[in-house]
Design an enzyme around this catalytic site. Structure first.
Site, PDB file in Angstrom:
ATOM      1  N   CYS A  57       0.831  -1.533  -0.183  1.00 46.93           N
ATOM      2  CA  CYS A  57      -0.004  -0.047   0.020  1.00 46.93           C
ATOM      3  C   CYS A  57       0.920   1.278  -0.236  1.00 46.93           C
ATOM      4  O   CYS A  57       1.803   1.558   0.720  1.00 46.93           O
ATOM      5  CB  CYS A  57      -1.081  -0.092   1.138  1.00 46.93           C
ATOM      6  SG  CYS A  57      -1.715   1.419   1.571  1.00 46.93           S
ATOM      7  N   CYS A  60       0.263   3.112   3.718  1.00 42.97           N
ATOM      8  CA  CYS A  60       0.481   2.468   5.020  1.00 42.97           C
ATOM      9  C   CYS A  60       1.734   3.307   5.455  1.00 42.97           C
ATOM     10  O   CYS A  60       2.576   3.583   4.943  1.00 42.97           O
ATOM     11  CB  CYS A  60       0.715   1.102   4.792  1.00 42.97           C
ATOM     12  SG  CYS A  60      -0.805   0.189   4.912  1.00 42.97           S
ATOM     13  N   HIS A 119      -4.690   0.006   7.749  1.00 42.97           N
ATOM     14  CA  HIS A 119      -4.807  -0.165   6.480  1.00 42.97           C
ATOM     15  C   HIS A 119      -6.452  -0.649   6.285  1.00 42.97           C
ATOM     16  O   HIS A 119      -7.021  -0.267   5.354  1.00 42.97           O
ATOM     17  CB  HIS A 119      -4.041  -1.109   5.734  1.00 42.97           C
ATOM     18  CG  HIS A 119      -4.293  -1.145   4.060  1.00 42.97           C
ATOM     19  ND1 HIS A 119      -3.982  -0.222   3.329  1.00 42.97           N
ATOM     20  CD2 HIS A 119      -4.972  -2.345   3.760  1.00 42.97           C
ATOM     21  CE1 HIS A 119      -4.172  -0.682   2.019  1.00 42.97           C
ATOM     22  NE2 HIS A 119      -4.996  -1.935   2.335  1.00 42.97           N
ATOM     23  N   ASN A 159     -13.356  10.340  -1.196  1.00 46.27           N
ATOM     24  CA  ASN A 159     -13.842   9.397  -2.273  1.00 46.27           C
ATOM     25  C   ASN A 159     -13.815   8.199  -1.371  1.00 46.27           C
ATOM     26  O   ASN A 159     -12.880   7.546  -1.357  1.00 46.27           O
ATOM     27  CB  ASN A 159     -13.251   9.236  -3.484  1.00 46.27           C
ATOM     28  CG  ASN A 159     -13.508  10.636  -4.459  1.00 46.27           C
ATOM     29  OD1 ASN A 159     -14.484  11.222  -4.116  1.00 46.27           O
ATOM     30  ND2 ASN A 159     -12.452  11.040  -5.151  1.00 46.27           N
ATOM     31  N   SER A 167      -9.120   5.026  -5.385  1.00 39.73           N
ATOM     32  CA  SER A 167      -7.840   4.434  -6.108  1.00 39.73           C
ATOM     33  C   SER A 167      -7.010   3.394  -5.074  1.00 39.73           C
ATOM     34  O   SER A 167      -6.355   2.579  -5.177  1.00 39.73           O
ATOM     35  CB  SER A 167      -6.605   5.347  -6.541  1.00 39.73           C
ATOM     36  OG  SER A 167      -6.259   6.138  -5.398  1.00 39.73           O
ATOM     37  N   HIS A 170      -6.960   2.033   1.784  1.00 38.42           N
ATOM     38  CA  HIS A 170      -6.344   2.736   2.957  1.00 38.42           C
ATOM     39  C   HIS A 170      -7.211   3.971   3.143  1.00 38.42           C
ATOM     40  O   HIS A 170      -7.313   4.837   2.473  1.00 38.42           O
ATOM     41  CB  HIS A 170      -4.913   3.075   2.673  1.00 38.42           C
ATOM     42  CG  HIS A 170      -4.161   3.298   4.232  1.00 38.42           C
ATOM     43  ND1 HIS A 170      -3.395   2.536   4.555  1.00 38.42           N
ATOM     44  CD2 HIS A 170      -4.391   4.325   5.025  1.00 38.42           C
ATOM     45  CE1 HIS A 170      -3.069   3.052   6.021  1.00 38.42           C
ATOM     46  NE2 HIS A 170      -3.670   3.995   5.956  1.00 38.42           N
ATOM     47  N   HIS A 172      -8.435   7.488   3.677  1.00 39.04           N
ATOM     48  CA  HIS A 172      -7.897   8.731   3.357  1.00 39.04           C
ATOM     49  C   HIS A 172      -8.698   9.652   2.712  1.00 39.04           C
ATOM     50  O   HIS A 172      -9.465   9.316   2.065  1.00 39.04           O
ATOM     51  CB  HIS A 172      -6.403   8.291   2.355  1.00 39.04           C
ATOM     52  CG  HIS A 172      -6.947   7.990   1.078  1.00 39.04           C
ATOM     53  ND1 HIS A 172      -7.333   6.798   0.848  1.00 39.04           N
ATOM     54  CD2 HIS A 172      -7.072   8.966  -0.027  1.00 39.04           C
ATOM     55  CE1 HIS A 172      -7.472   6.711  -0.764  1.00 39.04           C
ATOM     56  NE2 HIS A 172      -7.391   8.080  -1.246  1.00 39.04           N
ATOM     57  N   GLN A 174      -8.883  13.795   0.886  1.00 39.70           N
ATOM     58  CA  GLN A 174      -7.824  14.889   0.000  1.00 39.70           C
ATOM     59  C   GLN A 174      -8.389  16.324   0.514  1.00 39.70           C
ATOM     60  O   GLN A 174      -9.432  16.481   0.940  1.00 39.70           O
ATOM     61  CB  GLN A 174      -8.176  14.595  -1.407  1.00 39.70           C
ATOM     62  CG  GLN A 174      -7.752  13.243  -1.953  1.00 39.70           C
ATOM     63  CD  GLN A 174      -7.660  13.435  -3.346  1.00 39.70           C
ATOM     64  OE1 GLN A 174      -7.116  14.298  -4.131  1.00 39.70           O
ATOM     65  NE2 GLN A 174      -8.067  12.185  -4.118  1.00 39.70           N
TER      66      GLN A 174
HETATM   67  P1  H2U Z   1      -8.533   9.051  -4.146  1.00 41.38           P
HETATM   68  O1  H2U Z   1      -8.843   9.701  -2.938  1.00 41.38           O
HETATM   69  O2  H2U Z   1      -9.486   9.227  -5.169  1.00 41.38           O
HETATM   70  O3  H2U Z   1      -8.408   7.574  -3.733  1.00 41.38           O
HETATM   71  O4  H2U Z   1      -7.274   9.239  -4.629  1.00 41.38           O
HETATM   72  C1  H2U Z   1      -5.856   9.142  -3.861  1.00 41.38           C
HETATM   73  C2  H2U Z   1      -4.813  10.150  -4.085  1.00 41.38           C
HETATM   74  O5  H2U Z   1      -3.687   9.876  -3.517  1.00 41.38           O
HETATM   75  C3  H2U Z   1      -4.515  10.454  -5.447  1.00 41.38           C
HETATM   76  O6  H2U Z   1      -4.977  11.765  -5.836  1.00 41.38           O
HETATM   77  C4  H2U Z   1      -2.535  10.393  -4.389  1.00 41.38           C
HETATM   78  C5  H2U Z   1      -3.135  10.159  -5.832  1.00 41.38           C
HETATM   79  O7  H2U Z   1      -2.451  10.995  -6.878  1.00 41.38           O
HETATM   80  N1  H2U Z   1      -1.498   9.475  -4.316  1.00 41.38           N
HETATM   81  C6  H2U Z   1      -0.239   9.956  -3.868  1.00 41.38           C
HETATM   82  O8  H2U Z   1      -0.278  11.313  -3.885  1.00 41.38           O
HETATM   83  N2  H2U Z   1       0.850   9.131  -3.698  1.00 41.38           N
HETATM   84  C7  H2U Z   1       0.978   7.860  -3.942  1.00 41.38           C
HETATM   85  O9  H2U Z   1       1.905   7.116  -3.834  1.00 41.38           O
HETATM   86  C8  H2U Z   1      -0.361   7.211  -4.240  1.00 41.38           C
HETATM   87  C9  H2U Z   1      -1.504   8.011  -4.206  1.00 41.38           C
HETATM   88 ZN    ZN Z   2      -2.657   0.908   3.647  1.00 44.34          ZN
END
Ligand code: H2U
Ligand code: ZN
Length: 344
Positions: A57, A60, A119, A159, A167, A170, A172, A174
């Site tokens: 992940c 994580c 996670h 989301n 995506s 885990h 999270h 934004q």
């Molecule tokens: P979601 O909240 O839609 O899953 O998007 C996750 C965000 O995390 C996405 O904008 C960022 C992606 O660009 N991300 C990172 O900045 N670094 C990473 O290593 C994985 C995901």
């Molecule tokens: Zn994780």
């Protein structure tokens, strides 16, 4: 002109439209259509994230992210600059106007907030004191990003679930801070300002008073926050979280209100999960006053939850046809949705 009697229009039976006072837009409600058969698409059930720690992940604790940067061994929340940001701080602010072709440079900052090192947890599975740390992080990001020059809005969102295009399982969210007000914030700011000017009271304070009095759309209440299905909701199980006192943004929240918000988030997300016995997907986010330094007495901060599920864990609402070309439409009434969430 005579006013039509309200009683003649039975909102539980007749097709009607409802006004969203925050945006000025109408939602079509067709309660009689609840019996519609469904032979269309069914979604696959997303597998639950089973591991407390996943070595592959990107989010994580202790792991390397997609671009090679390593996450610290964070014990609670962790915030970092998005490695693939949609906005950069250095975009030139120029405006180009060529007749009907209008464009503007848009700058900003995109951050990612890990809610927990675990996670396999979601907000629904986190303890209230841990959700409170997430709320604290939202306060801190609002203050820091909102205080930057050339930032007029701090948009916090999550989301949740594969079906929403998330995506990574885990937990999270934004944060996107932008130079200009995004469309929704622009509409809500305008409508709330108009209402305050006309009535001398904030729109959502009046609205909440009315909803507490009626009761039918209330899902959960504590001393400082109310969860309800708004009268004008578009999504089948759409809800809002509203503070009882007028609070313009996260930067104005008192300690006891942060705890109460954490509890409201926990209550709502657990009810969602229980509704269809799945880890419930949604897009949620907080609207708060513009970060332009003004007081914004018209503004009442709030959260919107927009879940895509319609009648079960596998039947999703599609926003197509009349909804794309005309107005959004719903079958299940917000009152019925609120009752189901209250009981869940
Ligand atoms: P979601 O909240 O839609 O899953 O998007 C996750 C965000 O995390 C996405 O904008 C960022 C992606 O660009 N991300 C990172 O900045 N670094 C990473 O290593 C994985 C995901
Ligand atoms: Zn994780």
């Amino acid at each position: 002109m005579t006013k039509p009697e309200l009683s003649k229009l039975d909102l539980r039976e007749a097709s009607h439209r409802r006004l969203n006072p925050l945006t000025g837009e109408w939602t079509l409600v067709s309660p009689h259509r609840m019996q519609r058969p469904w032979q269309g698409k069914r979604e696959a059930l997303a597998a639950r994230a089973g591991l407390a720690y996943d070595p592959t992940c990107y989010l994580c604790a202790g792991n390397a992210r997609a671009n090679g940067m390593r996450n610290p061994d964070y014990p609670h929340t962790f915030v970092f600059d998005n490695d693939f940001p949609s906005l950069r701080p250095d975009a030139p602010p120029e405006r180009i106007e060529d007749g009907l072709l209008v464009a503007e440079g848009e700058s900003g900052v995109c951050r990612v907030l890990c809610f927990s090192p675990r996670h396999d947890l979601t907000l629904a599975g986190m303890a209230v004191p841990d959700i409170e740390r997430v709320v604290d992080a939202w306060v801190e990001e609002t203050v820091n990003l909102g205080g930057m020059p050339d930032i007029s809005s701090v948009q916090i969102f999550e989301n949740r679930g594969e079906i929403m295009g998330c995506s990574n399982p885990h937990p999270h969210g934004q944060i996107w801070a932008t130079r200009h007000l995004p469309n929704e914030l622009e509409k809500e700011t305008h409508r709330q300002a108009e209402y305050l000017l006309k009535h001398g009271r904030p729109l959502l304070v009046d609205y909440l008073g009315l909803e507490i009095e009626r009761g039918a759309r209330i899902v959960f209440m504590n001393a400082h926050f109310v969860v309800l299905a708004p009268f004008w909701a578009v999504w089948p199980f759409e809800t809002m979280i509203l503070p009882r006192r007028r609070i313009g943004g996260f930067d104005e929240m008192r300690a006891e209100e942060r705890t109460a918000l954490a509890e409201a988030l926990s209550e709502l997300t657990q009810r969602y999960d229980r509704l269809f016995a799945v880890s419930f997907p949604y897009s949620m986010g907080f609207h708060q006053k513009p970060a332009d330094g003004a007081i914004h007495a018209e503004w009442q901060m709030h959260a919107h939850f927009y879940p895509p599920l319609l009648r079960s864990a596998t039947v999703k609402k599609f926003v197509v046809g009349f909804e794309m070309l005309g107005s959004p439409q719903r079958d299940l009434t917000p009152e019925a949705a609120a009752a189901r969430l209250r009981e869940a």
